[in-house]
Design an enzyme around this catalytic site. Structure first.
Site, PDB file in Angstrom:
ATOM      1  N   GLY A 108       0.809  -1.219   0.000  1.00  0.00           N
ATOM      2  CA  GLY A 108       0.000   0.000   0.000  1.00  0.00           C
ATOM      3  C   GLY A 108       0.842   1.268   0.000  1.00  0.00           C
ATOM      4  N   GLU A 131       2.773  -8.280  -1.549  1.00  0.00           N
ATOM      5  CA  GLU A 131       1.565  -8.894  -0.989  1.00  0.00           C
ATOM      6  C   GLU A 131       1.518 -10.399  -1.210  1.00  0.00           C
ATOM      7  OE1 GLU A 131       1.647  -6.185  -2.915  1.00  0.00           O
ATOM      8  OE2 GLU A 131       0.402  -4.606  -2.038  1.00  0.00           O
TER       9      GLU A 131
HETATM   10  N1  CAA Z   1       1.763  -3.708   8.778  1.00  0.00           N
HETATM   11  C1  CAA Z   1       1.839  -3.707  10.109  1.00  0.00           C
HETATM   12  N2  CAA Z   1       3.002  -3.570  10.782  1.00  0.00           N
HETATM   13  C2  CAA Z   1       4.123  -3.433  10.065  1.00  0.00           C
HETATM   14  C3  CAA Z   1       4.116  -3.430   8.657  1.00  0.00           C
HETATM   15  C4  CAA Z   1       2.861  -3.561   7.990  1.00  0.00           C
HETATM   16  N3  CAA Z   1       2.740  -3.523   6.678  1.00  0.00           N
HETATM   17  N4  CAA Z   1       5.393  -3.300   8.220  1.00  0.00           N
HETATM   18  C5  CAA Z   1       6.153  -3.204   9.310  1.00  0.00           C
HETATM   19  N5  CAA Z   1       5.408  -3.293  10.430  1.00  0.00           N
HETATM   20  C6  CAA Z   1       5.842  -3.247  11.820  1.00  0.00           C
HETATM   21  C7  CAA Z   1       6.524  -4.540  12.214  1.00  0.00           C
HETATM   22  O1  CAA Z   1       5.587  -5.521  12.558  1.00  0.00           O
HETATM   23  C8  CAA Z   1       7.373  -4.081  13.391  1.00  0.00           C
HETATM   24  O2  CAA Z   1       6.543  -3.955  14.522  1.00  0.00           O
HETATM   25  P1  CAA Z   1       6.961  -4.708  15.903  1.00  0.00           P
HETATM   26  O3  CAA Z   1       8.217  -4.004  16.304  1.00  0.00           O
HETATM   27  O4  CAA Z   1       5.798  -4.407  16.799  1.00  0.00           O
HETATM   28  O5  CAA Z   1       7.174  -6.124  15.572  1.00  0.00           O
HETATM   29  C9  CAA Z   1       7.775  -2.661  12.985  1.00  0.00           C
HETATM   30  O6  CAA Z   1       6.857  -2.263  11.981  1.00  0.00           O
HETATM   31  C10 CAA Z   1       9.184  -2.605  12.392  1.00  0.00           C
HETATM   32  O7  CAA Z   1       9.240  -3.543  11.320  1.00  0.00           O
HETATM   33  P2  CAA Z   1      10.388  -4.644  11.181  1.00  0.00           P
HETATM   34  O8  CAA Z   1      10.914  -5.028  12.527  1.00  0.00           O
HETATM   35  O9  CAA Z   1       9.864  -5.732  10.308  1.00  0.00           O
HETATM   36  O10 CAA Z   1      11.512  -3.775  10.423  1.00  0.00           O
HETATM   37  P3  CAA Z   1      12.652  -4.321   9.462  1.00  0.00           P
HETATM   38  O11 CAA Z   1      13.555  -3.151   9.234  1.00  0.00           O
HETATM   39  O12 CAA Z   1      13.259  -5.563  10.019  1.00  0.00           O
HETATM   40  O13 CAA Z   1      11.918  -4.709   8.100  1.00  0.00           O
HETATM   41  C11 CAA Z   1      10.372  -4.384   6.251  1.00  0.00           C
HETATM   42  C12 CAA Z   1      11.338  -3.729   7.304  1.00  0.00           C
HETATM   43  C13 CAA Z   1      11.196  -5.191   5.251  1.00  0.00           C
HETATM   44  C14 CAA Z   1       9.677  -3.226   5.563  1.00  0.00           C
HETATM   45  C15 CAA Z   1       9.362  -5.295   6.979  1.00  0.00           C
HETATM   46  O14 CAA Z   1       8.791  -4.586   8.072  1.00  0.00           O
HETATM   47  C16 CAA Z   1       8.249  -5.805   6.123  1.00  0.00           C
HETATM   48  O15 CAA Z   1       8.446  -6.707   5.325  1.00  0.00           O
HETATM   49  N6  CAA Z   1       7.013  -5.233   6.272  1.00  0.00           N
HETATM   50  C17 CAA Z   1       5.838  -5.691   5.589  1.00  0.00           C
HETATM   51  C18 CAA Z   1       5.858  -5.304   4.115  1.00  0.00           C
HETATM   52  C19 CAA Z   1       4.618  -5.808   3.412  1.00  0.00           C
HETATM   53  O16 CAA Z   1       4.387  -7.004   3.307  1.00  0.00           O
HETATM   54  N7  CAA Z   1       3.771  -4.891   2.904  1.00  0.00           N
HETATM   55  C20 CAA Z   1       2.555  -5.227   2.235  1.00  0.00           C
HETATM   56  C21 CAA Z   1       1.395  -5.185   3.187  1.00  0.00           C
HETATM   57  S1  CAA Z   1      -0.120  -5.779   2.495  1.00  0.00           S
HETATM   58  C22 CAA Z   1      -0.699  -4.514   1.539  1.00  0.00           C
HETATM   59  O17 CAA Z   1      -0.119  -3.457   1.465  1.00  0.00           O
HETATM   60  C23 CAA Z   1      -1.984  -4.778   0.778  1.00  0.00           C
HETATM   61  C24 CAA Z   1      -2.311  -3.767  -0.248  1.00  0.00           C
HETATM   62  O18 CAA Z   1      -2.096  -3.927  -1.425  1.00  0.00           O
HETATM   63  C25 CAA Z   1      -2.937  -2.513   0.115  1.00  0.00           C
END
Ligand code: CAA
Length: 257
Positions: A108, A131
């Protein structure tokens, strides 16, 4: 208006919105969505604002829709509530909007950046539609806008593998307009926005409308639409002022700003 998930500032004729959920890398939840759309709407209605910038933090523009908020949802609530449907409101914003992206713009986050009129990227920016790794697919426009911006092959690869694209690849692919050093991103975005905000606002709005029309209609219709808008501009005082300023070798002072 007080917001909890965004910070809103005004820099003369530029509205700046910073996504501000640092604990979740600016993950887009329902509250952030509503606050961002409301702030955009407020700036759009404000005649004193000629351009809007949306940015995040140095580490993340936004790491996607909030996975923790979505995790327990069911089909019925997603469908009946038309989850993400409210983003259509962004298409109604007539003031130019720039996305200033530093760090992660995933899911997103990438989709929000693509809803803006153009993307300025920091050299640290990383774009992706991961995703599929969550067992789903883009839901805020990624499969459509990414395809239009970078073409079918790269969009398909990005959405099928979930891999990230760095700023250089994003610029080569046409996803971002320009790359700037991360430390200068917000200043550069504000400067670019100030340049746009100094133009005639009706002219800027018509440019936005015409460029966006290119996505929607066949070329012949788009060309006709552009020409009609161009003709209509000769009813604006700003056309008189802009052309007189050129001939008189001075800076234009547009009235409709
Ligand atoms: N939703 C909720 N929480 C999220 C998040 C998300 N999309 N991305 C990161 N966070 C949170 C993590 O859970 C973490 O929280 P906690 O400390 O409470 O565990 C905090 O943010 C920090 O994140 P990381 O510890 O994971 O940080 P990192 O530096 O190790 O990694 C990252 C960074 C690679 C961006 C990783 O956070 C990640 O992969 N995030 C998810 C990315 C993702 O899958 N996005 C797609 C979401 S679905 C979507 O967007 C649908 C759509 O089309 C609209």
């Amino acid at each position: 208006m007080t917001y909890q998930t965004i910070l809103v500032e005004t820099h003369e004729r530029v509205g700046l919105i910073r996504l501000n959920r640092p604990q979740a890398l600016n993950a887009i939840n329902r509250q952030l969505t509503e606050e961002l759309l409301s702030a955009l709407d407020g700036f759009d209605k404000d005649a004193g604002i000629g351009c809007i910038v949306i940015t995040g933090s140095e580490k993340a523009f936004a790491a996607g829709a909030d996975i923790k908020e979505m995790q327990a949802q069911e089909f019925a609530t997603m469908y009946a509530g038309d989850w993400f449907g409210n983003w259509e409101r962004m298409a109604a914003v007539r003031t130019p909007v720039i996305a200033a992206v530093s760090g992660f713009a995933l899911g997103g986050g990438c989709e929000l950046a693509m809803m803006c009129d153009f993307i300025l990227a920091a050299d640290t920016a990383k774009f992706g539609q991961p995703e599929i790794k969550l067992g789903v697919m883009p839901g805020m426009g990624g499969s459509q806008r990414l395809t239009k911006l970078v073409g079918r092959s790269k969009a398909m690869e990005m959405c099928l593998t979930g891999r990230m694209m760095d700023a250089q690849e994003a610029e080569r692919a046409g996803l971002v307009s320009r790359i700037v050093p991360a430390t200068e991103l917000v200043d550069e975005a504000l400067k670019t926005a100030a340049t746009i905000a100094a133009m005639s606002l009706p002219a800027a709005m018509m440019v936005k409308e015409a460029v966006n029309r290119a996505d929607q209609v066949p070329l012949s219709e788009g060309l006709r639409f552009e020409r009609r808008l161009f003709h209509s501009m000769f009813a604006l005082e700003d056309q008189k002022e802009g052309m007189a300023a050129f001939v008189e070798k001075r800076k234009a002072d547009f009235k409709h700003r």
